[in-house]
Design a protein around this motif. Structure first.
Motif, PDB file in Angstrom:
ATOM      1  N   MET A 159       0.841  -1.185   0.000  1.00 40.26           N
ATOM      2  CA  MET A 159       0.000   0.000   0.000  1.00 40.26           C
ATOM      3  C   MET A 159       0.884   1.245   0.000  1.00 40.26           C
ATOM      4  N   ASN A 160       0.615   2.151  -0.899  1.00 43.46           N
ATOM      5  CA  ASN A 160       1.333   3.415  -0.937  1.00 43.46           C
ATOM      6  C   ASN A 160       0.669   4.409   0.000  1.00 43.46           C
ATOM      7  N   ALA A 161       1.476   5.146   0.702  1.00 42.43           N
ATOM      8  CA  ALA A 161       0.944   6.175   1.600  1.00 42.43           C
ATOM      9  C   ALA A 161       0.538   7.397   0.776  1.00 42.43           C
ATOM     10  N   PRO A 162      -0.494   8.107   1.202  1.00 45.77           N
ATOM     11  CA  PRO A 162      -0.922   9.316   0.489  1.00 45.77           C
ATOM     12  C   PRO A 162      -0.097  10.558   0.875  1.00 45.77           C
ATOM     13  N   PHE A 163       1.087  10.321   1.417  1.00 45.09           N
ATOM     14  CA  PHE A 163       2.015  11.373   1.826  1.00 45.09           C
ATOM     15  C   PHE A 163       3.407  10.768   1.757  1.00 45.09           C
ATOM     16  N   PRO A 164       4.454  11.575   1.688  1.00 45.09           N
ATOM     17  CA  PRO A 164       5.805  11.003   1.686  1.00 45.09           C
ATOM     18  C   PRO A 164       6.020  10.157   2.944  1.00 45.09           C
ATOM     19  N   TYR A 165       6.496   8.931   2.737  1.00 42.87           N
ATOM     20  CA  TYR A 165       6.638   7.992   3.848  1.00 42.87           C
ATOM     21  C   TYR A 165       7.927   7.208   3.695  1.00 42.87           C
ATOM     22  N   ASN A 179     -10.231  15.883   6.776  1.00 47.60           N
ATOM     23  CA  ASN A 179      -9.100  15.304   7.499  1.00 47.60           C
ATOM     24  C   ASN A 179      -7.782  15.884   6.987  1.00 47.60           C
ATOM     25  N   ILE A 180      -6.761  15.795   7.823  1.00 50.31           N
ATOM     26  CA  ILE A 180      -5.485  16.429   7.521  1.00 50.31           C
ATOM     27  C   ILE A 180      -4.754  15.777   6.344  1.00 50.31           C
ATOM     28  N   VAL A 181      -5.056  14.519   6.050  1.00 50.06           N
ATOM     29  CA  VAL A 181      -4.430  13.858   4.905  1.00 50.06           C
ATOM     30  C   VAL A 181      -5.003  14.444   3.615  1.00 50.06           C
ATOM     31  N   ASP A 182      -6.337  14.510   3.509  1.00 49.92           N
ATOM     32  CA  ASP A 182      -6.958  15.071   2.312  1.00 49.92           C
ATOM     33  C   ASP A 182      -6.641  16.553   2.134  1.00 49.92           C
ATOM     34  N   LEU A 183      -6.444  17.257   3.240  1.00 50.61           N
ATOM     35  CA  LEU A 183      -6.074  18.670   3.152  1.00 50.61           C
ATOM     36  C   LEU A 183      -4.626  18.857   2.689  1.00 50.61           C
ATOM     37  N   GLY A 184      -3.837  17.792   2.754  1.00 48.61           N
ATOM     38  CA  GLY A 184      -2.437  17.888   2.355  1.00 48.61           C
ATOM     39  C   GLY A 184      -1.561  18.536   3.411  1.00 48.61           C
ATOM     40  N   TRP A 230       1.629  25.914   2.875  1.00 48.16           N
ATOM     41  CA  TRP A 230       0.498  25.154   2.341  1.00 48.16           C
ATOM     42  C   TRP A 230      -0.199  25.974   1.265  1.00 48.16           C
ATOM     43  N   SER A 231      -0.719  25.281   0.261  1.00 50.03           N
ATOM     44  CA  SER A 231      -1.536  25.927  -0.767  1.00 50.03           C
ATOM     45  C   SER A 231      -2.627  24.952  -1.185  1.00 50.03           C
ATOM     46  N   THR A 232      -3.573  25.431  -1.946  1.00 54.77           N
ATOM     47  CA  THR A 232      -4.666  24.564  -2.402  1.00 54.77           C
ATOM     48  C   THR A 232      -4.159  23.458  -3.331  1.00 54.77           C
ATOM     49  N   ASP A 233      -2.947  23.590  -3.841  1.00 61.40           N
ATOM     50  CA  ASP A 233      -2.355  22.525  -4.651  1.00 61.40           C
ATOM     51  C   ASP A 233      -2.145  21.254  -3.830  1.00 61.40           C
ATOM     52  N   CYS A 234      -2.111  21.381  -2.507  1.00 65.84           N
ATOM     53  CA  CYS A 234      -1.897  20.245  -1.609  1.00 65.84           C
ATOM     54  C   CYS A 234      -3.152  19.390  -1.437  1.00 65.84           C
ATOM     55  N   LEU A 235      -4.310  19.909  -1.800  1.00 63.79           N
ATOM     56  CA  LEU A 235      -5.574  19.190  -1.591  1.00 63.79           C
ATOM     57  C   LEU A 235      -5.646  17.910  -2.408  1.00 63.79           C
ATOM     58  N   SER A 236      -6.225  16.874  -1.833  1.00 62.19           N
ATOM     59  CA  SER A 236      -6.471  15.638  -2.567  1.00 62.19           C
ATOM     60  C   SER A 236      -7.666  15.848  -3.498  1.00 62.19           C
ATOM     61  N   GLU A 237      -7.858  14.923  -4.415  1.00 59.41           N
ATOM     62  CA  GLU A 237      -9.031  14.997  -5.302  1.00 59.41           C
ATOM     63  C   GLU A 237     -10.323  14.932  -4.485  1.00 59.41           C
ATOM     64  N   ARG A 238     -10.312  14.133  -3.445  1.00 54.94           N
ATOM     65  CA  ARG A 238     -11.488  14.023  -2.575  1.00 54.94           C
ATOM     66  C   ARG A 238     -11.811  15.373  -1.925  1.00 54.94           C
ATOM     67  N   ALA A 268     -13.256  17.756  -4.478  1.00 56.05           N
ATOM     68  CA  ALA A 268     -14.664  17.448  -4.754  1.00 56.05           C
ATOM     69  C   ALA A 268     -15.545  17.929  -3.599  1.00 56.05           C
ATOM     70  N   PHE A 269     -15.090  17.723  -2.364  1.00 61.75           N
ATOM     71  CA  PHE A 269     -15.848  18.159  -1.188  1.00 61.75           C
ATOM     72  C   PHE A 269     -16.043  19.687  -1.204  1.00 61.75           C
ATOM     73  N   MET A 270     -14.986  20.390  -1.595  1.00 61.28           N
ATOM     74  CA  MET A 270     -15.035  21.850  -1.618  1.00 61.28           C
ATOM     75  C   MET A 270     -15.591  22.396  -2.943  1.00 61.28           C
ATOM     76  N   ARG A 271     -15.878  21.476  -3.848  1.00 59.70           N
ATOM     77  CA  ARG A 271     -16.417  21.823  -5.185  1.00 59.70           C
ATOM     78  C   ARG A 271     -15.455  22.707  -5.969  1.00 59.70           C
ATOM     79  N   TRP A 272     -14.171  22.309  -5.953  1.00 61.87           N
ATOM     80  CA  TRP A 272     -13.137  23.025  -6.713  1.00 61.87           C
ATOM     81  C   TRP A 272     -12.755  22.217  -7.913  1.00 61.87           C
TER      82      TRP A 272
END
Length: 109
Positions: free
Chosen positions: A1-7, A32-37, A94-102, A105-109
């Motif tokens: 499993m790959n982590a959704p952050f550098p690991y 959550n802090i992972v999806d927020l990047g 931090w910038s909005t570039d850090c956001l996950s696709e999820r 979608a939640f923020m409708r961006w």
């Protein structure tokens, strides 16, 4: 499993660490802090998990609360002998570039 952050660390710890961190929610944006990047990197070795993270703003009023929750959730997820160190960093900012696709979608961006 790959982590959704550098690991860097044992693959067996990726699922419990990822699950623990996704349980930590930034109350200002209800994500959550992972999806927020906010998680910039996790290093797990020699019985210690070191996590580098940021906030969406240096003026974040809930930064202490989020860091405390990160420590609590990791403590619950890891073997009891593991130590946890959370480092709050501001570079890179931090910038909005850090956001996950999820999150987008939640923020409708």
């Amino acid at each position: 499993m790959n982590a959704p952050f550098p690991y860097d660390g044992p693959e067996a710890l990726v699922p419990p660490i990822t699950q623990a961190l996704t349980r930590v929610v930034d109350p200002e944006v209800a994500l959550n802090i992972v999806d927020l990047g906010l998680v910039y990197g996790v290093d797990a070795r020699d019985g210690c998990v070191q996590l580098r993270m940021t906030m969406t703003s240096a003026a974040c009023p809930v930064a202490g609360l989020i860091v405390d929750e990160v420590e609590t959730e990791l403590d619950r997820a890891l073997p009891p002998e593991w130590k946890i160190k959370v480092q709050l960093v501001w570079e890179p900012p931090w910038s909005t570039d850090c956001l996950s696709e999820r999150a987008r979608a939640f923020m409708r961006w």
